[in-house]
Design a protein around this motif. Structure first.
Motif, PDB file in Angstrom:
ATOM      1  N   MET A   1      49.157  79.883  23.523  1.00 22.06           N
ATOM      2  CA  MET A   1      48.688  79.679  24.893  1.00 22.06           C
ATOM      3  C   MET A   1      49.786  80.031  25.888  1.00 22.06           C
ATOM      4  N   ASP A   2      51.004  79.572  25.633  1.00 24.19           N
ATOM      5  CA  ASP A   2      52.117  79.880  26.532  1.00 24.19           C
ATOM      6  C   ASP A   2      52.336  81.384  26.653  1.00 24.19           C
ATOM      7  N   VAL A   3      52.366  82.066  25.518  1.00 23.59           N
ATOM      8  CA  VAL A   3      52.601  83.509  25.510  1.00 23.59           C
ATOM      9  C   VAL A   3      51.442  84.244  26.193  1.00 23.59           C
ATOM     10  N   ALA A   4      50.222  83.857  25.872  1.00 24.18           N
ATOM     11  CA  ALA A   4      49.052  84.535  26.445  1.00 24.18           C
ATOM     12  C   ALA A   4      49.021  84.388  27.963  1.00 24.18           C
ATOM     13  N   VAL A   5      49.302  83.188  28.456  1.00 24.14           N
ATOM     14  CA  VAL A   5      49.263  82.954  29.903  1.00 24.14           C
ATOM     15  C   VAL A   5      50.404  83.702  30.598  1.00 24.14           C
ATOM     16  N   LYS A   6      51.591  83.690  30.005  1.00 22.14           N
ATOM     17  CA  LYS A   6      52.729  84.391  30.611  1.00 22.14           C
ATOM     18  C   LYS A   6      52.502  85.898  30.652  1.00 22.14           C
ATOM     19  N   ASN A   7      51.927  86.450  29.588  1.00 22.46           N
ATOM     20  CA  ASN A   7      51.725  87.892  29.524  1.00 22.46           C
ATOM     21  C   ASN A   7      50.416  88.352  30.170  1.00 22.46           C
ATOM     22  N   PHE A   8      49.566  87.417  30.526  1.00 25.78           N
ATOM     23  CA  PHE A   8      48.280  87.738  31.137  1.00 25.78           C
ATOM     24  C   PHE A   8      48.483  88.611  32.380  1.00 25.78           C
ATOM     25  N   ASP A   9      49.393  88.182  33.267  1.00 28.73           N
ATOM     26  CA  ASP A   9      49.632  88.920  34.512  1.00 28.73           C
ATOM     27  C   ASP A   9      50.182  90.320  34.258  1.00 28.73           C
ATOM     28  N   ILE A  10      50.961  90.477  33.204  1.00 38.57           N
ATOM     29  CA  ILE A  10      51.486  91.800  32.865  1.00 38.57           C
ATOM     30  C   ILE A  10      50.347  92.715  32.428  1.00 38.57           C
ATOM     31  N   ALA A  11      49.440  92.174  31.639  1.00 36.03           N
ATOM     32  CA  ALA A  11      48.307  92.967  31.135  1.00 36.03           C
ATOM     33  C   ALA A  11      47.281  93.260  32.227  1.00 36.03           C
ATOM     34  N   ASP A  12      47.202  92.409  33.236  1.00 36.85           N
ATOM     35  CA  ASP A  12      46.223  92.549  34.320  1.00 36.85           C
ATOM     36  C   ASP A  12      46.689  93.638  35.297  1.00 36.85           C
ATOM     37  N   LYS A  13      46.430  94.875  34.920  1.00 39.96           N
ATOM     38  CA  LYS A  13      46.959  96.018  35.680  1.00 39.96           C
ATOM     39  C   LYS A  13      46.415  96.124  37.103  1.00 39.96           C
ATOM     40  N   ASN A  14      45.170  95.711  37.334  1.00 42.75           N
ATOM     41  CA  ASN A  14      44.618  95.811  38.696  1.00 42.75           C
ATOM     42  C   ASN A  14      44.784  94.507  39.474  1.00 42.75           C
ATOM     43  N   HIS A  15      45.438  93.520  38.889  1.00 43.16           N
ATOM     44  CA  HIS A  15      45.788  92.252  39.538  1.00 43.16           C
ATOM     45  C   HIS A  15      44.594  91.537  40.155  1.00 43.16           C
ATOM     46  N   ASP A  16      43.465  91.545  39.434  1.00 45.60           N
ATOM     47  CA  ASP A  16      42.279  90.849  39.942  1.00 45.60           C
ATOM     48  C   ASP A  16      42.110  89.465  39.313  1.00 45.60           C
ATOM     49  N   GLY A  17      43.053  89.053  38.468  1.00 51.68           N
ATOM     50  CA  GLY A  17      42.981  87.746  37.846  1.00 51.68           C
ATOM     51  C   GLY A  17      42.087  87.701  36.616  1.00 51.68           C
ATOM     52  N   LEU A  18      41.611  88.856  36.198  1.00 46.89           N
ATOM     53  CA  LEU A  18      40.749  88.962  35.026  1.00 46.89           C
ATOM     54  C   LEU A  18      41.260  90.069  34.125  1.00 46.89           C
TER      55      LEU A  18
END
Length: 107
Positions: free
Chosen positions: A32-49
C-alpha cells in the motif's frame, strides 16, 4: 519430560503461525505504501486516476497485477482510494462479501 516435547512443539507451531500472519499483513502494508507513493509518478496526466495503460507503464507493479480487481466499478480507471480500499479488504478477509450461490443450488 514426556509431556514437555509436545507442548514445545505446539508452542513453536503457534509462534510460526502468528509470525506468518504478521508477515502477510506487513507485506500488504508495504504494498500500500509503495503503490500510493508511486501512484502520482504513474499518473502521467495528473488527473488523480490511473488508467490500465498508465499502470502498465508506471512503477506500480501491485496495481498493474491487480488492476481489474481494484477497478470494482469497471470504469477503466482506479483512484488512490480504490487501491487503499482493495488492500484493506485483502487485510481483512472477513469483510469480503461471500460469492453468490449458483442458480438451482440447494443449501
Amino acid at each position: 519430560m514426556r509431556h514437555v516435547r509436545p507442548l514445545v512443539a505446539v508452542c513453536a507451531l503457534a509462534l510460526a503461525t502468528a509470525a506468518q500472519a504478521q508477515i502477510g499483513a506487513g507485506y500488504l502494508a508495504t504494498q500500500m505504501d509503495v503503490a500510493v507513493k508511486n501512484f502520482d509518478i504513474a499518473d502521467k496526466n495528473h488527473d488523480g486516476l490511473l488508467t490500465k495503460e498508465e499502470a502498465a507503464k508506471g512503477p506500480v507493479p501491485f496495481i498493474r497485477a491487480h488492476f481489474d480487481e481494484i477497478d470494482k466499478a469497471k470504469r477503466g480507471t482506479v483512484s488512490k482510494q480504490d487501491v487503499i480500499d482493495y488492500i484493506r479488504a485483502m487485510q481483512n478477509p472477513a469483510s469480503r462479501k461471500p460469492a453468490p450461490a449458483a442458480a438451482g443450488s440447494t443449501p
